[in-house]
Design a protein around this motif. Structure first.
Motif, PDB file in Angstrom:
ATOM      1  N   ILE A   1      36.869  30.386  48.702  1.00 29.21           N
ATOM      2  CA  ILE A   1      37.569  30.851  49.509  1.00 29.21           C
ATOM      3  C   ILE A   1      38.361  29.509  50.697  1.00 29.21           C
ATOM      4  O   ILE A   1      39.546  29.659  50.978  1.00 29.21           O
ATOM      5  CB  ILE A   1      37.950  32.411  50.581  1.00 29.21           C
TER       6      ILE A   1
ATOM      7  N   LEU B   1      46.449  39.993  47.463  1.00 22.90           N
ATOM      8  CA  LEU B   1      45.400  40.733  47.214  1.00 22.90           C
ATOM      9  C   LEU B   1      44.924  41.192  48.768  1.00 22.90           C
ATOM     10  O   LEU B   1      44.465  42.059  48.709  1.00 22.90           O
ATOM     11  CB  LEU B   1      44.866  40.773  46.447  1.00 22.90           C
ATOM     12  N   PHE B   2      44.387  39.919  49.197  1.00 21.11           N
ATOM     13  CA  PHE B   2      43.777  40.365  50.742  1.00 21.11           C
ATOM     14  C   PHE B   2      44.843  41.442  51.509  1.00 21.11           C
ATOM     15  O   PHE B   2      44.156  42.067  52.837  1.00 21.11           O
ATOM     16  CB  PHE B   2      43.703  38.771  51.568  1.00 21.11           C
TER      17      PHE B   2
ATOM     18  N   LEU C   1      35.353  39.557  45.410  1.00 12.61           N
ATOM     19  CA  LEU C   1      34.778  39.611  46.770  1.00 12.61           C
ATOM     20  C   LEU C   1      33.769  41.140  46.694  1.00 12.61           C
ATOM     21  O   LEU C   1      33.063  42.002  46.764  1.00 12.61           O
ATOM     22  CB  LEU C   1      35.328  39.374  48.207  1.00 12.61           C
ATOM     23  N   LEU C   2      35.501  41.882  46.718  1.00  3.11           N
ATOM     24  CA  LEU C   2      35.364  43.844  45.907  1.00  3.11           C
ATOM     25  C   LEU C   2      33.855  43.842  45.482  1.00  3.11           C
ATOM     26  O   LEU C   2      33.027  44.520  45.776  1.00  3.11           O
ATOM     27  CB  LEU C   2      36.687  43.873  46.206  1.00  3.11           C
TER      28      LEU C   2
ATOM     29  N   SER D   1      40.813  24.506  37.795  1.00  4.14           N
ATOM     30  CA  SER D   1      39.741  24.646  38.200  1.00  4.14           C
ATOM     31  C   SER D   1      39.928  24.757  39.493  1.00  4.14           C
ATOM     32  O   SER D   1      39.496  24.576  40.807  1.00  4.14           O
ATOM     33  CB  SER D   1      39.411  23.214  37.900  1.00  4.14           C
ATOM     34  N   GLY D   2      41.209  25.040  39.709  1.00  3.99           N
ATOM     35  CA  GLY D   2      41.213  25.420  41.382  1.00  3.99           C
ATOM     36  C   GLY D   2      41.222  26.907  41.745  1.00  3.99           C
ATOM     37  O   GLY D   2      40.746  27.797  41.091  1.00  3.99           O
ATOM     38  N   VAL D   3      41.167  27.120  42.498  1.00  2.00           N
ATOM     39  CA  VAL D   3      40.738  28.443  43.996  1.00  2.00           C
ATOM     40  C   VAL D   3      42.110  29.632  43.517  1.00  2.00           C
ATOM     41  O   VAL D   3      43.246  29.074  44.027  1.00  2.00           O
ATOM     42  CB  VAL D   3      39.761  28.153  44.903  1.00  2.00           C
ATOM     43  N   ASP D   4      41.818  30.561  42.667  1.00  2.28           N
ATOM     44  CA  ASP D   4      43.175  31.176  43.275  1.00  2.28           C
ATOM     45  C   ASP D   4      42.783  32.812  43.856  1.00  2.28           C
ATOM     46  O   ASP D   4      41.680  32.989  43.366  1.00  2.28           O
ATOM     47  CB  ASP D   4      42.799  31.839  42.494  1.00  2.28           C
ATOM     48  N   LEU D   5      43.073  32.506  45.221  1.00  4.22           N
ATOM     49  CA  LEU D   5      42.533  33.841  45.932  1.00  4.22           C
ATOM     50  C   LEU D   5      42.411  35.154  45.500  1.00  4.22           C
ATOM     51  O   LEU D   5      41.809  35.582  46.083  1.00  4.22           O
ATOM     52  CB  LEU D   5      43.582  33.706  47.749  1.00  4.22           C
ATOM     53  N   ASP D   6      43.596  35.657  45.021  1.00  2.00           N
ATOM     54  CA  ASP D   6      43.022  36.574  44.019  1.00  2.00           C
ATOM     55  C   ASP D   6      42.335  36.879  43.377  1.00  2.00           C
ATOM     56  O   ASP D   6      41.236  38.421  43.255  1.00  2.00           O
ATOM     57  CB  ASP D   6      44.374  36.929  43.226  1.00  2.00           C
ATOM     58  N   THR D   7      41.640  36.121  42.094  1.00  2.00           N
ATOM     59  CA  THR D   7      40.756  36.534  42.140  1.00  2.00           C
ATOM     60  C   THR D   7      39.538  36.345  42.954  1.00  2.00           C
ATOM     61  O   THR D   7      38.181  37.038  42.724  1.00  2.00           O
ATOM     62  CB  THR D   7      40.480  34.829  40.535  1.00  2.00           C
ATOM     63  N   GLU D   8      39.222  35.527  44.045  1.00  2.00           N
ATOM     64  CA  GLU D   8      38.515  35.621  45.012  1.00  2.00           C
ATOM     65  C   GLU D   8      38.291  36.705  45.537  1.00  2.00           C
ATOM     66  O   GLU D   8      36.964  37.888  45.911  1.00  2.00           O
ATOM     67  CB  GLU D   8      38.282  34.508  45.537  1.00  2.00           C
ATOM     68  N   ALA D   9      39.436  37.885  45.871  1.00  2.00           N
ATOM     69  CA  ALA D   9      39.306  38.809  46.395  1.00  2.00           C
ATOM     70  C   ALA D   9      38.812  39.537  45.738  1.00  2.00           C
ATOM     71  O   ALA D   9      38.379  40.368  46.235  1.00  2.00           O
ATOM     72  CB  ALA D   9      41.037  39.041  46.744  1.00  2.00           C
ATOM     73  N   ALA D  10      39.308  39.961  44.567  1.00  2.00           N
ATOM     74  CA  ALA D  10      38.529  40.717  43.607  1.00  2.00           C
ATOM     75  C   ALA D  10      37.238  40.833  43.734  1.00  2.00           C
ATOM     76  O   ALA D  10      36.055  41.464  43.688  1.00  2.00           O
ATOM     77  CB  ALA D  10      39.245  40.686  42.440  1.00  2.00           C
TER      78      ALA D  10
ATOM     79  N   ALA E   1      39.538  26.934  49.480  1.00  2.00           N
ATOM     80  CA  ALA E   1      41.390  26.766  48.388  1.00  2.00           C
ATOM     81  C   ALA E   1      41.975  25.679  48.512  1.00  2.00           C
ATOM     82  O   ALA E   1      42.813  25.262  47.571  1.00  2.00           O
ATOM     83  CB  ALA E   1      41.803  27.997  48.710  1.00  2.00           C
TER      84      ALA E   1
ATOM     85  N   LEU F   1      45.088  31.205  37.870  1.00  2.00           N
ATOM     86  CA  LEU F   1      46.088  31.178  38.573  1.00  2.00           C
ATOM     87  C   LEU F   1      45.559  30.472  39.699  1.00  2.00           C
ATOM     88  O   LEU F   1      45.796  31.000  40.612  1.00  2.00           O
ATOM     89  CB  LEU F   1      47.608  32.405  38.424  1.00  2.00           C
ATOM     90  N   SER F   2      46.194  28.614  39.481  1.00  2.00           N
ATOM     91  CA  SER F   2      45.546  28.582  40.837  1.00  2.00           C
ATOM     92  C   SER F   2      46.064  29.012  41.745  1.00  2.00           C
ATOM     93  O   SER F   2      47.578  28.416  41.879  1.00  2.00           O
ATOM     94  CB  SER F   2      44.987  26.888  40.598  1.00  2.00           C
ATOM     95  N   THR F   3      46.144  29.004  43.723  1.00  2.00           N
ATOM     96  CA  THR F   3      46.435  29.082  44.076  1.00  2.00           C
ATOM     97  C   THR F   3      47.677  27.651  44.884  1.00  2.00           C
ATOM     98  O   THR F   3      48.526  28.180  44.999  1.00  2.00           O
ATOM     99  CB  THR F   3      46.130  29.837  45.524  1.00  2.00           C
TER     100      THR F   3
ATOM    101  N   ARG G   1      36.352  24.846  41.559  1.00  2.00           N
ATOM    102  CA  ARG G   1      35.965  26.521  41.805  1.00  2.00           C
ATOM    103  C   ARG G   1      34.629  26.731  41.080  1.00  2.00           C
ATOM    104  O   ARG G   1      34.413  25.858  40.190  1.00  2.00           O
ATOM    105  CB  ARG G   1      36.924  27.463  41.364  1.00  2.00           C
TER     106      ARG G   1
END
Lengths: 446, 300
Positions: A27, B295-296, A418-419, A407-416, A30, B4-6, A37
């Motif tokens: 995160i 999602l946050f 985290l949970l 290879s990039g960071v997807d914040l939604d995936t990371e949020a999931a 990002a 889906l990369s940010t 990632r």
């Protein structure tokens, strides 16, 4: 050895903590350039049953086996290749646009037309001093504009040379950096986070290098890279901990660059270096055309001047000095020296026969038409390159985006994540609670 | 799994919105300048054609000025020729009187003075100059056409002026073309005729009637020569007018073509700008909505 619920739960909590750390790192990075990632890969820890103990439950929990870097080698190679092409095309397009502006903004075409027009107007009254002065002024304007165009072209060439020089310096910095990373990679432990960040750096450097020259890469199992210029059989840029020195020399006469790698001549076919080299060649070509045009006009006018008589009846003298665009100059300021009358005419003759020849010579030499052709040539090349560059740019950016997506960071995936890891941590905690409860219930037996 | 990369999402959005903006700005520039091409590479073929048109227009401006100048010279020549006709007619009247044998000495003196006056006027008109101060009837040479004795000292031919499209016009007449002629096979000119007549009237011993009658015949031929010259000048002015009309017509065609090739049609450009703005606004709005989807925000 039997299982130990408490230590299993503890290892689970530790693994979940580590996974949370990795997620937080993702995160945080990002938006970092070149960051790939990471994910923590986990492995079960269990012992095989030994002799006489085949029925044993022997579980010891989980451990982090390594930090994975989710980079796709093929997509990275694609990004480097397309980036090289697009960098070359972009550098070339920008240079060509500069050349176009240099020649177009000097407004040489209208200056030539103006000179032509002033000669034609002089025909209406060849002995009018005002018209003669206007003609000399128009000739001077034309010569000046030739000079301006030549100067602007020189400025374009100098700019391209400077940028090429800077790119060569940067390439040397990058190759030595890659060599240093190679050395450090050999020492970094497999699966370590140190190694992952070294690989990120390596890939970032390689991508930057590919913007300067087209390169081919081959990777060793420890992650160190061998870089060659051009194809896989090209001269070596980086081999292990050794980087070769790239250097550039500018030709004194035509201003085109040549490159050497550790003293051996090389010719980059991609990247900004190749683009700049093409631009410098184009500058030389355009300058040649302008020089030829200036010389044609000067020679044609001077020749006809020589066959006529000036206002005072004396033989005509050359109107232009110099035979290149940069050196073209009007030889006289006195309008009376324009040889409008045929040779042998008396002073003050209104006979405009030689003036007509002068005009015909200028026109059949194709002054304005040839200038138009030069401008058309440059501008149609710019237009053509614009299309190519747009296409190459689209290809490069789609390669880039496809790499980023992978290879990039997807914040939604990371949020999931985290949970998910938070819940895993809580679950491991609950397992510890269960172990403690079991222990308590054993102690409570009376 | 597709990731889906940010970063990719933001990069793509920036790219799309950026390219839309630059398109819209280009249209705005076209509207502002009224020109479709801001640099040659926007449309090299059209730009080359525009340059050729600009050259034609510039040169035809010069042609227009040249033809105006030639026209002015021809008009002055025409005026001068009109004056010459009047003078020759006056000379004819005077000669007619001189041919009357009943003239006394005093009357002859008066006639002589007036004939000499007419000759001087004729000489002056033959030496008249154009607006630039050059001899109208002197051919190539700017010096005076006739010396006081009546000898022609100009050049043998008048200069031609280019008035465009490769057409030329001779902008004047030389002195001999106007006042020299042949009478009974003998070459002579009006100044000589009047000079000879004056000399005869001055000589008491001469036969004045015969001299005047000879002069009368010669003046008749001279008048014909001057009026012929006037017709020639008229024809040349007509020619210039024809070429002028043609130039104007061509100029209109060129201007029309230039408008078609290089001009930005305001209506079309405006509509395209509106279209571009609509797309731009839509993609900006959708970007804001999509980027707000995190999602946050949902995790509490």
């Amino acid at each position: 050895m039997a299982s130990d619920l408490l230590s299993i739960a503890q290892s689970g909590a530790r693994a979940a903590r580590a996974a949370l750390d990795v997620t937080a790192q993702n995160i945080a990075n990002a938006a970092s350039d070149g960051y790939v990632r990471r994910s923590a890969s986990m492995q079960e820890v269990s012992a095989a049953g030994g002799q006489m103990r085949t029925g044993d439950i022997s579980l010891s929990g989980v451990r982090i086996s390594g930090i994975d870097r989710n980079a796709d080698m093929f997509r990275q190679a694609e990004v480097r290749r397309t980036h090289s092409d697009s960098a070359r095309a972009t550098a070339e397009l920008r240079g060509l646009e500069n050349i176009e502006s240099a020649v177009e903004q000097a407004d040489l075409f209208s200056a030539i037309v103006e000179f032509e027009g002033s000669l034609r107007q002089l025909g209406s009254d060849p002995i009018d001093p005002a018209l003669r002065a206007a003609t000399v002024a128009a000739a001077e304007t034309m010569a000046n504009k030739f000079n301006i165009a030549a100067d602007s072209l020189t400025a374009v060439a100098e700019g391209a040379q400077f940028e090429a020089g800077a790119a060569v310096d940067q390439a040397n910095v990058l190759t030595s950096e890659i060599a240093r990373i190679n050395v450090r990679l050999a020492r970094a432990g497999p699966g370590s986070s140190d190694r992952a960040s070294l690989l990120d750096q390596r890939d970032l450097m390689l991508e930057r290098l590919s913007g300067i020259a087209n390169i081919s890469t081959s990777f060793a199992s420890d992650g160190s890279v061998a870089v060659r210029m051009g194809g896989s059989s090209g001269p070596s840029l980086v081999n292990g901990g050794n980087a070769s020195a790239l250097s550039m020399a500018i030709d004194g006469t035509n201003g085109t660059p040549s490159f050497t790698l550790d003293g051996n001549p090389v010719a980059p076919a991609g990247g900004s270096l190749a683009g700049r080299a093409l631009v410098l060649q184009e500058v030389d070509t355009v300058r040649g055309k302008l020089d030829a045009l200036a010389s044609t006009i000067a020679t044609a006018v001077n020749n006809v001047q020589g066959t006529g008589a000036a206002l005072d009846g004396s033989n005509g003298v050359a109107m232009f000095n110099g035979t290149t665009a940069a050196t073209l100059q009007v030889a006289f300021r006195d309008g009376a020296l324009i040889a409008t009358a045929p040779a042998g005419s008396p002073a003050g003759s209104r006979n405009a026969a030689n003036l007509a020849d002068l005009r015909t010579a200028l026109e059949s030499g194709g002054g304005a038409e040839r200038m138009n052709a030069v401008l058309f040539d440059i501008s149609s090349r710019v237009a053509g390159h614009k299309v190519t560059t747009e296409a190459l740019d689209a290809i490069a950016s789609s390669a880039r985006i496809s790499l980023e997506q992978q290879s990039g960071v997807d914040l939604d995936t990371e949020a999931a994540n985290l949970l998910r890891f938070q819940q895993a941590f809580q679950a491991s905690g609950r397992a510890m609670q269960v172990a403690s409860d079991i222990f308590q219930s054993l102690l409570a037996i009376r | 799994m597709i990731n889906l990369s940010t970063g990719a999402f933001f990069e793509r959005a920036t790219r799309q919105i950026g390219s839309l903006r630059s398109e819209a700005e280009k249209l705005q520039e076209q509207l502002g300048s009224g020109k479709r091409l801001t640099r040659s590479s926007d449309d090299p073929v059209a730009a080359a054609r525009l340059r050729t048109l600009a050259r034609h227009e510039r040169l035809s401006e010069v042609d227009q000025r040249n033809s105006e100048r030639a026209m002015a010279d021809l008009k002055m020549t025409d005026k001068a020729l009109g004056t010459m006709t009047d003078l020759v007619i006056r000379a004819q009247e005077l000669t007619m009187q001189a041919a009357n044998g009943a003239n006394g000495l005093e009357q002859r003196q008066l006639l002589l003075a007036e004939i000499q006056g007419v000759r001087d006027s004729l000489l002056m008109v033959a030496n008249s100059r154009n607006a630039a101060g050059q001899a109208l009837f002197g051919g190539h040479l700017a010096t005076s056409a006739y010396n006081p004795a009546g000898a022609y000292e100009g050049a043998g031919e008048a200069e031609t002026v280019e008035i465009g499209d490769g057409q030329t016009v001779i902008r004047g007449l030389t002195g001999p073309e106007v006042i020299s002629f042949e009478h009974n096979g003998n070459p002579t000119d009006l100044l000589t005729v009047l000079g000879t007549l004056a000399a005869a009237l001055q000589d008491p011993a001469a036969n004045h009637t015969t001299a005047a009658q000879t002069a009368l015949g010669e003046l008749e031929a001279g008048l014909k020569q001057v009026t012929t010259a006037q017709t020639i000048v008229g024809a040349r002015m007509g020619w210039i007018e024809i070429v002028d009309e043609r130039r104007t017509a061509t100029g209109e065609l060129f201007a029309e073509e230039r408008g078609e090739i290089g001009g930005a049609d305001p209506a079309t450009t405006m509509v395209r700008l509106q279209e571009m703005m609509t797309v731009l606004e839509a993609s900006q709005a959708s970007f804001v909505r999509l980027s707000g989807l995190s999602l946050f925000d949902k995790l509490r």
